[in-house]
Structure formats: C-alpha cells, structure tokens
Design a protein around this motif. Structure first.
Motif, PDB file in Angstrom:
ATOM      1  N   HIS A 314       0.843  -1.188   0.000  1.00 23.21           N
ATOM      2  CA  HIS A 314       0.000   0.000   0.000  1.00 23.21           C
ATOM      3  C   HIS A 314       0.881   1.241   0.000  1.00 23.21           C
ATOM      4  O   HIS A 314       2.044   1.195   0.394  1.00 23.21           O
ATOM      5  N   ASP A 377      -3.613   5.011  -0.676  1.00 18.91           N
ATOM      6  CA  ASP A 377      -4.254   4.316   0.445  1.00 18.91           C
ATOM      7  C   ASP A 377      -4.283   5.089   1.755  1.00 18.91           C
ATOM      8  O   ASP A 377      -5.057   4.745   2.654  1.00 18.91           O
ATOM      9  N   LYS A 431     -13.340   1.366   2.475  1.00 19.61           N
ATOM     10  CA  LYS A 431     -11.904   1.442   2.733  1.00 19.61           C
ATOM     11  C   LYS A 431     -11.684   2.301   3.963  1.00 19.61           C
ATOM     12  O   LYS A 431     -12.129   3.448   4.014  1.00 19.61           O
ATOM     13  N   ASP A 706     -10.539  -4.474   6.215  1.00 22.57           N
ATOM     14  CA  ASP A 706     -10.384  -3.145   5.612  1.00 22.57           C
ATOM     15  C   ASP A 706     -11.709  -2.617   5.063  1.00 22.57           C
ATOM     16  O   ASP A 706     -11.829  -2.351   3.875  1.00 22.57           O
ATOM     17  N   ASN A 707     -12.690  -2.468   5.901  1.00 23.86           N
ATOM     18  CA  ASN A 707     -13.896  -1.691   5.598  1.00 23.86           C
ATOM     19  C   ASN A 707     -14.575  -1.402   6.933  1.00 23.86           C
ATOM     20  O   ASN A 707     -14.045  -1.760   7.992  1.00 23.86           O
TER      21      ASN A 707
END
Length: 783
Positions: A314, A377, A431, A706-707
């Motif tokens: 990332h 990111d 995200k 990752d949410n």
C-alpha cells in the motif's frame, strides 16, 4: 498588553444564590458565575466566567452531551455539595473553590482557595483574557499526560510546560493521576501548565472562561474510557496498517519508490506500506504542496500506485496544510479569504483555514480528485501544528472562521485531520481511512489518526526520550502513536548515516522499539533507511532488523485483537506501567519500560553496547540491560521461557538481536504465520502460547480487515480462558459472523516453560493441536 487582574472571591457578608439545572447547578457569586454539570455520574464539567461575559464556548474536543444523572444538592456551612452515585462535587461559597471526592468521602482533587483568575489582555485588536485556574494535588501523587514532550519525564509533576503545538511537541491540556481521576482543561489557546509545591495550574493565553472536565474513573483505564466517552471513540484501522512501513525523505522518482517494494519482496522481508514524501509536486517552492504530481519524475502516478498494489503493498503520500503561491489551491483559498496569514515553512507558503467547513471541503476535493481517485491508500498529513515561524501571540493578528487565531491555535490539527477523515467517510465505507499526522489535540482519536513524534534527531538520548513521550501521549486517550525509526535527522550525530556502524547499532535498537508501537515505520533524512542499506543477509544489522519485522508480523493476531479492545472497550496499546500496577510506586516514574497491550512488558535498549568509538564491532562481549519486573505477578522471559518473580530488578543479557520482552503470567498470546504482507495467509493455523501462573483471558478478534462493516456487527470473536488451578484452557464458542470468515481452523496450543514455547520462532511441535469449528472446547494441559 496587561491591564489588570480579577481574583474572584466571596465573603460571608455577601449573599449568594444558586439554582438547580437539569444536569447540575448554576451559582451566582459576587464576581463570577459558576456552572457545574454532570455529563455522567462520574464526569463533571466546571465552567466559571465573569458575570459580564457568561460565555460557555463550544468545544473542538467534546462531542458528548450531558446524560440525565440523578444527584442531590446539599448546603452546609457555606459549602454546596452535589452528590451522584459516583462522586461528590462541592463549591466553597466564600472562596469559589471547587473540589471533588469519591462517594466514600475521600478527597480526589480540589482547586485552591481564590484560585480562579481572569486577566484582561489585548492582542492587536483582539480583547480577551488570560484564564487561570489553580489546583491542589497531594504531594505523593503522580500525574501523566499533557501530550507528547521531549524532556524524558514520565511523571509530569514539578515543571513548567508551555502547551503549544510544535514540531516534536504535541499539546494536550489533560492529565490523569495515580489516584484514579483525570482533568481535561478545555481551552485551545497556548496554555502554560505549572506544577510546584504550592499549586498545579493551567493558564491559557486567551479565553473567556474557565472550562474543564473532571473524570472520576477509579483507575487509569476508566479515566481513558471517560475521556473517550467525552471526546469520541477510536475507529479500527485496517490490518495492513499494522505491518511494516518503509519511507525516507524522499523517493526521487516513482521508479525508485516501486523498486524499494520490489527489493523487499526479493529479499523476503515483510512490508505493507511505503510513503512518498514531499516534492512529488515539483521542486519550485511556489508550487509547494500542490497536491498534484507536477514533478516529471512522477509522470504516471496511476502506474506507480498500480505497481505497488500489484506487489501486495500500500502507498501513502505526504500532504501539507500550507500552499505555495502558484498552486491552484493557494489561488482558490486566497480568492475566498480562506488563507491564514501565518508564515511557516517554506516562508512563502501559507496555510488554509481548517476551521472553515468550506475550506475543509476544498482541501478534501483536491485530495480526492488527485490522490484518492488513483488508489492512494493513506494520508501523511505533515506539519499539522501548523509549522509557524512566528509564535508570539502579540504578533498573531490572524482571524479564522472560528475566531481569532490566538483562541484556537492548538486546535489546528484536530480541525484539519477531522476534515479529511469526515469527508472520506462520507465518500465510502469500503476502505478505512488511514491518517498519519505530526500533531494532535484532545479528541483526535475519533478520527483514527496516528501521530508521530516529529523530526527528532538520531541519538541514543532522543531514542530514550521517545518512550516517555509516547506513553504520556497515550495516557491522554489517543492510542495511535509512533516515531521515525532511526530518528528523522541523522546528519548531526552520524553524518555518514548507514555507513557509520555506530548508526547501524542505534537503528537496530530503534527498530526493536518500533516493533512494539502501534505503527512500525522507518523514516528519516540524511541517510536512506531501507533494510538492505544496512548490509546483506547474514550480517548482524540486517539480520537483527529483519528479526523484529518478522516478529511484528507473527504478532498481528495479538495486535489486531488489541486494536479491537482499543476501539470497542477503551483500551490502550502503549501502557505506562502505572496503569496496570498503580500500587507499585517504583514504576510511577519509570521512563524506559511499558506494556504493549495487556501482556507484553517491553524494555527498549537505549545505549550503545557493541560498536566502539573507534567503529570496531564486538558482538561477543555480551552486555546487559536493567529491567524492573513489576510486583504482584510473575513474569516469563519471552526469549527463554524462564519464569521470574515480580517486584525485582534484574540484569537481562541483551545481545544485538535481543530486546528484553517479558510476558505476564496468565497471558494467552496468539502468534500467526510467517508472511510477506499482512493478508498473505489466513489465520487458519495459529500458535496459542499459554503462560501459566495465574488465570488469564484473551479475545481473538477478526473481521474483513479493511472496511467499516464491523460497525454493523460483521465481525467475530473467540474467547480464550486459562484456569491456572485446573490447568485447563477453554476456547469459547465463536461469536458473530462476517463474509469470508474461517469456519474451521487449527489452534496449536503451547504451554510455556523454560526453553519451551520461547522465542520468536513458531514451535515445531505443539503440546496439543485443536481442530476448532466454532464450538466451545476445553483442553487439559499439564505443567
């Protein structure tokens, strides 16, 4: 200019009156008005203001509104007392003094008699007051917090400290005490904190009223929970953010940045994040912080991002709050009157007004269109103090959307960081927002931001001071913090950088410390910091650095589960030892040890041992590091499995690849697989180390990583309990569900003892292997 001072007091001959409000009382004293408000039964807000003002400002920090609290009001001998089920709050009608007691009558904290002062001052055309309130602390109590500072002090007693946002200094007017209470002075102006034999005081250089919150927690964790209840809870960061980050000042081209990631993959050294520092916008200062890839060496940023993602890594990017004169954002903000006339660095650039919601939206729009849209990111929001050349209040004539800069100066970081977080959250919940920032204010934890200790120098003394800096910052309720591994500026002490073997030793030890902070990130100037700069595989520096990066990744199940405890239950990553051992007075001023999570005692090595002044290396003459094992519990040496009694000081041998780590008896420590990035392998097989000697618990937490679906309840927990008497480990029934959740897994159980279940390598043979499908099971283990 100083005019005169009001010191407010009330005599017997003057009448007083009060009225009960929904949440407390309002007192009218001859020279001031006092508001006492219960926010909960254990949290009280105190406001004092001259009658002519009667002004209660809105808070940048506090988001909670008062609950309905049952309380009684009693009056006796010129003392009015409010009693809830958690505490008593009293006001002396003669002196205006407010005090706080436990419900059993034990004194926690009180103001001093006649301790409230308002001194009218004028800055340019701004009329305001110096606002001061003094308190009386017990001589033996220790206090912690006040933000991040570089003096190396653990206990924050006996000092005068100016709370002003600066590079390497973070101002948070909050402290908590070993007596189990916290005090948040809710003022965003520069503030002088003083503590001496006669008083403890906050004095803010601008304000209209005394405004503070008293939190009766009973212990340090509950004080932090109270602070977060007032100022906001902590969202979860993505799993990948807990991996290893590489950065430097700066990568000269997109090819150079991508090549770094490729090299880590070739060397099989784990990596999850890489950061592009400044000048991707170009080298002309007039285009400073354009938030656009104007540098021809970054001609195809989409390709750069795609290549990094293709390598399962990332990327974050540096963004400042100030803008060069030829940038589109400078022109837009100037046209709209949203630039602040505050000179910083570079001198020609000016910061935007983050207090203006329209300005925050414009700022985010540029980030979204130029960075978020191509898949960047995370946001490295640098210099959010902001970095200013002029720090004299009398010279600061700028007005902001929220009022004169003098009154809101310390709130700049929370306003700017909050704008980025809130705008990204509005855009998508797919995200998790990741923000790294150089400054903070109370309440900033609600934006999930990670602060770092700024542009600190590369020296052993500075490394040592980072420990107390991070611990006191964490004690303010903001859990995410880190430092530049190796120190930002190596030029002064190590002009040859990585070519100097002495610097390599410092970096190795700093890297060990970094592995046990919430974010593990290498960064600096004057010398590159990538692991391959320190030698090849098989050389002492390379191998020692890799060892702790590998260990960091094995600890991810422990770290991520701790992150859930932080977000859901108000826990803390970096725990000053007073939090867990308040009765052990030896730890009250111990500034070189801490707990990482609930189980791991960490003692960074902060002095050179193996590289001499003549630059010769002698790794065979093993040195030791002094360690204090807190009393009341036994400890296991992580590296050897040896069990030791608490309450003693020991000398731990510390060869170049060993930092002292001890595990509390009763701990349950999950270790994950060896990986090259955080999500490379599922956690279908975990080593579960059990450290006997006391009962213990651990909750393994998992989600989609990752949410924000976890906010909707999409996550799972598995509770582990160790019964030390029965020598039985109970693995509880799995709670919860989420897409992609493992239905079956293998737990390899290891009962730790001397030379068994020790060290950073996973055990080849477990004591028991359990196939777990979500149902409760009990495993009998023998000593």
């Amino acid at each position: 200019m100083l005019f005169f001072v009001f010191i407010f007091f009330v005599g017997n001959s003057v009448g007083q009156s009060y009225r009960k409000t929904d949440s407390g009382i309002r007192l009218s004293l001859p020279e001031m008005e006092v508001d006492l408000q219960f926010y909960t039964s254990g949290i009280v807000r105190v406001c004092k203001s001259p009658k002519s003002i009667q002004y209660h400002p809105e808070s940048f920090s506090v988001v909670k509104t008062p609950e309905k609290v049952s309380f009684q009001v009693m009056e006796k001998d010129s003392i009015i007392t409010l009693k809830s089920d958690r505490m008593d709050v009293y006001v002396n009608l003669k002196t205006g003094k407010v005090g706080f007691m436990n419900s059993d009558g034990h004194n926690l904290l009180s103001e001093t008699d006649y301790g409230t002062q308002f001194t009218p001052v004028k800055y340019d055309k701004v009329s305001t007051c110096l606002v001061r309130q003094s308190f009386r602390l017990d001589s033996c109590e220790a206090i912690y917090g006040l933000g991040q500072h570089q003096a190396g002090k653990m206990n924050q007693r006996n000092q005068a400290l100016l709370l002003r946002q600066e590079n390497t200094e973070i101002a948070i007017p909050f402290f908590q005490s070993t007596k189990g209470y916290g005090l948040f002075w809710d003022n965003t102006a520069y503030t002088l904190f003083t503590d001496n034999d006669t008083e403890t005081a906050f004095e803010s250089y601008a304000g209209e009223c005394v405004d503070y919150y008293f939190i009766n927690g009973g212990n340090a964790d509950n004080v932090i929970r109270g602070m977060r209840e007032l100022t906001g809870q902590v969202p979860m960061n993505a799993l990948w953010t807990y991996g290893f980050w590489q950065s430097r000042e700066r990568y000269q081209s997109q090819e150079e940045l991508v090549d770094v990631v490729k090299k880590y993959r070739e060397l099989q050294v784990p990596l999850d994040g890489i950061i592009q520092d400044w000048q991707y916008w170009g080298t002309d200062q007039a285009f400073w912080n354009a938030i656009a890839f104007n540098n021809p060496k970054f001609s195809n940023p989409q390709k750069m991002v795609d290549e990094v993602h293709g390598l399962n890594a990332h990327i974050a990017i540096s963004i400042w709050p100030s803008f060069g004169t030829k940038t589109n954002l400078y022109k837009t903000f100037q046209e709209k009157g949203m630039l602040l006339s505050l000179k910083g660095w570079p001198d020609s650039a000016l910061p935007y007004d983050p207090f203006n919601p329209e300005a925050r939206a414009i700022y985010w729009k540029a980030i979204k269109e130029n960075m978020y849209s191509i898949g960047i990111d995370g946001w490295w929001l640098d210099a959010t103090e902001p970095e200013l050349n002029v720090k004299d209040y009398y010279a600061m004539k700028q007005n902001t959307y929220a009022g004169p800069y003098q009154k809101v100066a310390n709130a700049f970081p929370i306003a700017s960081v909050g704008g980025v977080y809130e705008n990204q959250r509005k855009l998508s919940s797919d995200k998790r927002v990741f923000i790294l920032t150089r400054s903070a204010f109370a309440g900033q934890q609600r934006y999930g931001a990670t602060s770092w200790s700024g542009d600190v120098k590369s020296s052993w003394d500075v490394l040592h001071k980072q420990i107390s800096a991070g611990l006191n910052f964490s004690a303010c309720g903001i859990p995410y913090w880190n430092t530049d591994i190796g120190g930002f500026a190596s030029c002064n002490f190590y002009p040859e950088g990585v070519n100097d073997l002495s610097y390599r030793e410092l970096y190795v030890r700093w890297n060990q410390f970094g592995a046990f902070t919430p974010m593990m990130r290498s960064h600096g100037t004057c010398s590159p910091r990538e692991i391959y700069q320190f030698g090849e595989k098989g050389t002492w520096a390379f191998d020692a650095i890799k060892k702790y990066i590998d260990l960091r990744y094995k600890m991810l199940p422990y770290i991520y589960s701790t992150a859930w405890q932080v977000s859901r239950y108000g826990d803390t990553f970096m725990r000053a030892l007073f939090m867990d051992f308040p009765q052990d007075t030896i730890v009250h001023d111990l500034n070189n040890q801490y707990l990482f999570g609930r189980s791991l005692l960490v003692v960074p090595v902060t002095r050179p041992m193996y590289v001499g002044k003549d630059k010769t290396v002698n790794l065979k003459n093993i040195q030791t590091t002094d360690v204090y094992l807190p009393s009341g519990i036994n400890w296991f040496d992580f590296w050897t499995g040896e069990q030791l009694l608490g309450g003693q000081k020991i000398a731990k041998e510390t060869p170049i690849d060993i930092m002292p780590i001890y595990v509390k008896a009763g701990s349950i420590l999950p270790l994950g697989p060896e990986v090259q990035y955080a999500e490379e392998k599922s956690w279908d097989t975990l080593e579960i180390r059990v450290y006997p000697g006391a009962d213990g618990n651990f909750v393994l937490y998992e989600d989609e990583f990752d949410n924000y679906n976890y906010e909707k309840g999409l996550y799972s927990t598995i509770a582990f309990h160790w019964d030390n008497t029965q020598k039985t480990l109970t693995i509880g029934e799995r709670k919860g569900d989420f897409p992609g959740m493992l239905k079956k897994r293998n737990f390899r159980i290891v009962l730790v003892d001397n030379q068994h279940g020790a060290g950073d390598n996973l055990m080849k043979k477990a004591d028991r292997s359990v196939s777990y499908t979500g149902k409760e099971c009990r495993i009998k283990l023998l000593d």
